[in-house]
Design a protein around this motif. Structure first.
Motif, PDB file in Angstrom:
ATOM      1  N   LYS A 160       8.674   0.679 -13.578  1.00  0.00           N
ATOM      2  CA  LYS A 160       9.332   1.844 -13.093  1.00  0.00           C
ATOM      3  C   LYS A 160      10.550   0.986 -12.780  1.00  0.00           C
ATOM      4  O   LYS A 160      11.827   1.603 -12.844  1.00  0.00           O
ATOM      5  CB  LYS A 160       8.831   2.400 -12.071  1.00  0.00           C
ATOM      6  CG  LYS A 160       7.740   3.343 -12.204  1.00  0.00           C
ATOM      7  CD  LYS A 160       8.406   4.631 -13.107  1.00  0.00           C
ATOM      8  CE  LYS A 160       7.438   5.533 -13.472  1.00  0.00           C
ATOM      9  NZ  LYS A 160       7.902   6.718 -14.506  1.00  0.00           N
ATOM     10  N   ILE A 161      10.580  -0.198 -12.107  1.00  0.00           N
ATOM     11  CA  ILE A 161      11.654  -0.824 -11.694  1.00  0.00           C
ATOM     12  C   ILE A 161      12.630  -1.500 -12.965  1.00  0.00           C
ATOM     13  O   ILE A 161      13.866  -1.434 -12.760  1.00  0.00           O
ATOM     14  CB  ILE A 161      11.230  -2.110 -10.773  1.00  0.00           C
ATOM     15  CG1 ILE A 161      10.813  -1.471  -9.388  1.00  0.00           C
ATOM     16  CG2 ILE A 161      12.478  -3.125 -10.574  1.00  0.00           C
ATOM     17  CD1 ILE A 161      10.444  -2.496  -8.309  1.00  0.00           C
ATOM     18  N   ASP A 162      11.949  -1.843 -13.933  1.00  0.00           N
ATOM     19  CA  ASP A 162      12.682  -2.273 -15.064  1.00  0.00           C
ATOM     20  C   ASP A 162      13.567  -1.211 -15.560  1.00  0.00           C
ATOM     21  O   ASP A 162      14.722  -1.501 -16.055  1.00  0.00           O
ATOM     22  CB  ASP A 162      11.748  -2.768 -16.262  1.00  0.00           C
ATOM     23  CG  ASP A 162      11.368  -4.103 -15.961  1.00  0.00           C
ATOM     24  OD1 ASP A 162      11.730  -4.804 -15.065  1.00  0.00           O
ATOM     25  OD2 ASP A 162      10.151  -4.568 -16.692  1.00  0.00           O
ATOM     26  N   ASP A 163      12.949   0.045 -15.529  1.00  0.00           N
ATOM     27  CA  ASP A 163      13.662   1.156 -16.070  1.00  0.00           C
ATOM     28  C   ASP A 163      14.903   1.366 -15.047  1.00  0.00           C
ATOM     29  O   ASP A 163      16.185   1.402 -15.707  1.00  0.00           O
ATOM     30  CB  ASP A 163      12.817   2.490 -15.738  1.00  0.00           C
ATOM     31  CG  ASP A 163      13.406   3.586 -16.704  1.00  0.00           C
ATOM     32  OD1 ASP A 163      13.522   3.308 -17.931  1.00  0.00           O
ATOM     33  OD2 ASP A 163      13.279   4.685 -15.886  1.00  0.00           O
ATOM     34  N   ALA A 164      14.865   1.146 -13.787  1.00  0.00           N
ATOM     35  CA  ALA A 164      15.983   1.325 -13.041  1.00  0.00           C
ATOM     36  C   ALA A 164      16.920   0.139 -13.232  1.00  0.00           C
ATOM     37  O   ALA A 164      18.230   0.175 -13.315  1.00  0.00           O
ATOM     38  CB  ALA A 164      15.701   1.367 -11.653  1.00  0.00           C
ATOM     39  N   VAL A 165      16.604  -1.096 -13.546  1.00  0.00           N
ATOM     40  CA  VAL A 165      17.405  -2.285 -13.878  1.00  0.00           C
ATOM     41  C   VAL A 165      18.183  -1.967 -15.086  1.00  0.00           C
ATOM     42  O   VAL A 165      19.343  -2.431 -14.847  1.00  0.00           O
ATOM     43  CB  VAL A 165      16.362  -3.283 -13.864  1.00  0.00           C
ATOM     44  CG1 VAL A 165      17.347  -4.481 -14.549  1.00  0.00           C
ATOM     45  CG2 VAL A 165      15.811  -3.903 -12.760  1.00  0.00           C
ATOM     46  N   VAL A 166      17.578  -1.482 -16.043  1.00  0.00           N
ATOM     47  CA  VAL A 166      18.513  -1.200 -17.325  1.00  0.00           C
ATOM     48  C   VAL A 166      19.473  -0.078 -17.082  1.00  0.00           C
ATOM     49  O   VAL A 166      20.684  -0.415 -17.410  1.00  0.00           O
ATOM     50  CB  VAL A 166      17.308  -0.593 -18.314  1.00  0.00           C
ATOM     51  CG1 VAL A 166      18.340   0.069 -19.655  1.00  0.00           C
ATOM     52  CG2 VAL A 166      16.474  -1.642 -18.930  1.00  0.00           C
ATOM     53  N   LYS A 183      17.018   7.035 -10.632  1.00  0.00           N
ATOM     54  CA  LYS A 183      16.015   6.007 -10.892  1.00  0.00           C
ATOM     55  C   LYS A 183      15.193   5.293 -10.028  1.00  0.00           C
ATOM     56  O   LYS A 183      14.188   5.018 -10.029  1.00  0.00           O
ATOM     57  CB  LYS A 183      16.570   5.370 -12.046  1.00  0.00           C
ATOM     58  CG  LYS A 183      17.202   5.901 -13.171  1.00  0.00           C
ATOM     59  CD  LYS A 183      15.860   6.357 -14.231  1.00  0.00           C
ATOM     60  CE  LYS A 183      16.356   7.044 -15.170  1.00  0.00           C
ATOM     61  NZ  LYS A 183      15.225   7.587 -16.001  1.00  0.00           N
ATOM     62  N   ILE A 184      16.065   4.930  -8.945  1.00  0.00           N
ATOM     63  CA  ILE A 184      15.395   3.977  -7.994  1.00  0.00           C
ATOM     64  C   ILE A 184      14.289   4.925  -7.086  1.00  0.00           C
ATOM     65  O   ILE A 184      13.260   4.490  -6.946  1.00  0.00           O
ATOM     66  CB  ILE A 184      16.406   3.334  -7.228  1.00  0.00           C
ATOM     67  CG1 ILE A 184      17.313   2.382  -7.858  1.00  0.00           C
ATOM     68  CG2 ILE A 184      15.787   2.873  -5.826  1.00  0.00           C
ATOM     69  CD1 ILE A 184      18.383   1.623  -7.067  1.00  0.00           C
ATOM     70  N   ASP A 185      14.846   6.337  -6.900  1.00  0.00           N
ATOM     71  CA  ASP A 185      14.059   6.983  -6.137  1.00  0.00           C
ATOM     72  C   ASP A 185      12.867   7.087  -6.770  1.00  0.00           C
ATOM     73  O   ASP A 185      11.444   7.250  -6.323  1.00  0.00           O
ATOM     74  CB  ASP A 185      14.620   8.245  -6.032  1.00  0.00           C
ATOM     75  CG  ASP A 185      15.756   8.333  -4.925  1.00  0.00           C
ATOM     76  OD1 ASP A 185      15.663   7.302  -4.167  1.00  0.00           O
ATOM     77  OD2 ASP A 185      16.287   9.403  -4.720  1.00  0.00           O
ATOM     78  N   ASP A 186      12.699   7.203  -8.202  1.00  0.00           N
ATOM     79  CA  ASP A 186      11.565   7.349  -8.994  1.00  0.00           C
ATOM     80  C   ASP A 186      10.456   5.975  -8.736  1.00  0.00           C
ATOM     81  O   ASP A 186       9.434   6.264  -8.511  1.00  0.00           O
ATOM     82  CB  ASP A 186      11.990   7.356 -10.476  1.00  0.00           C
ATOM     83  CG  ASP A 186      10.717   8.005 -11.342  1.00  0.00           C
ATOM     84  OD1 ASP A 186      10.086   8.811 -10.895  1.00  0.00           O
ATOM     85  OD2 ASP A 186      10.668   7.468 -12.470  1.00  0.00           O
ATOM     86  N   ALA A 187      11.158   5.067  -8.749  1.00  0.00           N
ATOM     87  CA  ALA A 187      10.516   3.706  -8.491  1.00  0.00           C
ATOM     88  C   ALA A 187       9.865   3.641  -6.914  1.00  0.00           C
ATOM     89  O   ALA A 187       8.833   3.478  -6.728  1.00  0.00           O
ATOM     90  CB  ALA A 187      11.351   2.356  -8.662  1.00  0.00           C
TER      91      ALA A 187
END
Lengths: 136, 136, 136, 136
Positions: free
Chosen positions: A96-102, B96-100
């Motif tokens: 999930k964090i990778d997703d946010a990083v992208v 996106k971060i909230d999701d994580a």
DNA sequence: GTGGTCTAGACCACC
DNA sequence: GTGGTCTAGACCACG
């Protein structure tokens, strides 16, 4: 339980619920035998149609994650879902964090900004959670 | 480039493609100016309709990730070109971060662990991108 | 609202729809919060495929002109919500103005006439919008 | 002649050319018997395929606007296209300006900014035109 | 060859 | 009922 829904993510709402309950069960945040919120309660909390929550619970039951007892509610089932080890949980979260990083890259958010935002959002949710608990 | 689709994930196929192209561009696996596979080619490789790939590419273009030149093909755009205002960019990333964050809670990952993981994954991506650039 | 299509203009049907909705919203003919005709209804009225209308509405949503709520419908969004940076907005407008300038030259409209006309048309639209608001 | 092309407008390039030549002929900017630039020259100037220019000229010929004399070139035809009166030309231009005004509204460009931009773009094109003439 | 548009008709998620 | 996705197959514009 504290759920977070994104109505614009392109992921069906009921699947977001399923995924979150499964994650909570896999981590031990939801213990065997623990009751889930009722369909009516949860649908009101999340401003979502009752059918949507019902569909999520039905899906969870068919996957063996929860058990529905008519007239009493839905409960986390024993077995099947042994709690994951900590590194396994970290690995799941890392996706999930990778997703946010992208997305941070494409949105041109620098390292410091990104980390600060992560901190803010974590604390914001923790704050909402605390308030929800004390309000009970 | 190699793409993989999950037809049972409940996530729209075209969105899976969008995310994979974005990830590849962010990691340096796809370099600026590099052509993407043609819509026809990719649709055949993935056993998916041409329109589905076209929709993914159109979405990528509207997000500023790629540039498409009718009659020539689709190409990865240079980074640092987001036309969005900073607050709009931060808002999108926050989702996106909230999701994580929600998953961190469900997976019972504590604050420090979460933030450390965010730092690690950010640096890991930046590192991969740097290596991809020098390895050119 | 009343839409008109020209199938021989060489301009994509979905783009004609996009422009007409934008013009209606800018002139106040469509007010903030007002629902657009449903995709199915409009596609039948215009004798056009459902997907074509859907594509127009999707484009309008991505431009921030309307908001679409799956299962409920599409609604005109409040103005003043563009997430674009000011320079990006000016650049987009410059393209449209350049188009008008080229035609001014070809139509042999002199500088003063051109600028006076621009002023007149701007004020005419603002006036119509103001009247539409008060007539509510 | 000074042409302006927009490759992202969604309007076929050859139709943009057709429209501009017709506007110039309608205003008298192109006089009867005047030669158009050769297909080869124009395609190089505009960085466009020769087929595209050829198609535009073919369309203009079929509409009776120009006449092609093999080996000599293309010339504006007499008759058929009597120059428009000034207010008719202004009306045509007003349509283009209205288009820009609508976009100004959605892009949140204020009146002063809009008018200043119109002035800038007009002078910019006039400048390019002057330079092109002296460079001949 | 490339991408873009449109149609016809199917199924799904959500209210 | 709403919008969203996907398929299959057609034609167009451009190089």
């Amino acid at each position: 339980m504290q759920f977070g829904l994104n109505f614009k993510s392109g992921i069906a709402v009921y699947l977001q619920l399923v995924e979150q309950v499964k994650a909570a069960a896999a981590s031990g945040a939801l213990q065997t035998g623990e009751p889930l919120p009722s369909i009516r309660t949860l649908s009101e909390d999340l401003r979502v149609n009752r059918n949507t929550v019902a569909k999520a619970y039905a899906e969870l039951e068919s996957q063996g994650v929860i058990e529905t007892i008519a007239g009493k509610g839905c409960f986390v089932r024993a077995g099947g879902t042994s709690p994951l080890r900590k590194d396994a949980r970290r690995k799941r979260l890392a996706e999930k964090i990778d997703d946010a990083v992208v997305h941070a890259h494409h949105l041109q958010i620098e390292r410091d900004d990104f980390l600060k935002l992560a901190e803010q959002r974590y604390d914001a949710l923790a704050g909402r959670r605390a308030r929800a608990l004390t309000a009970e």
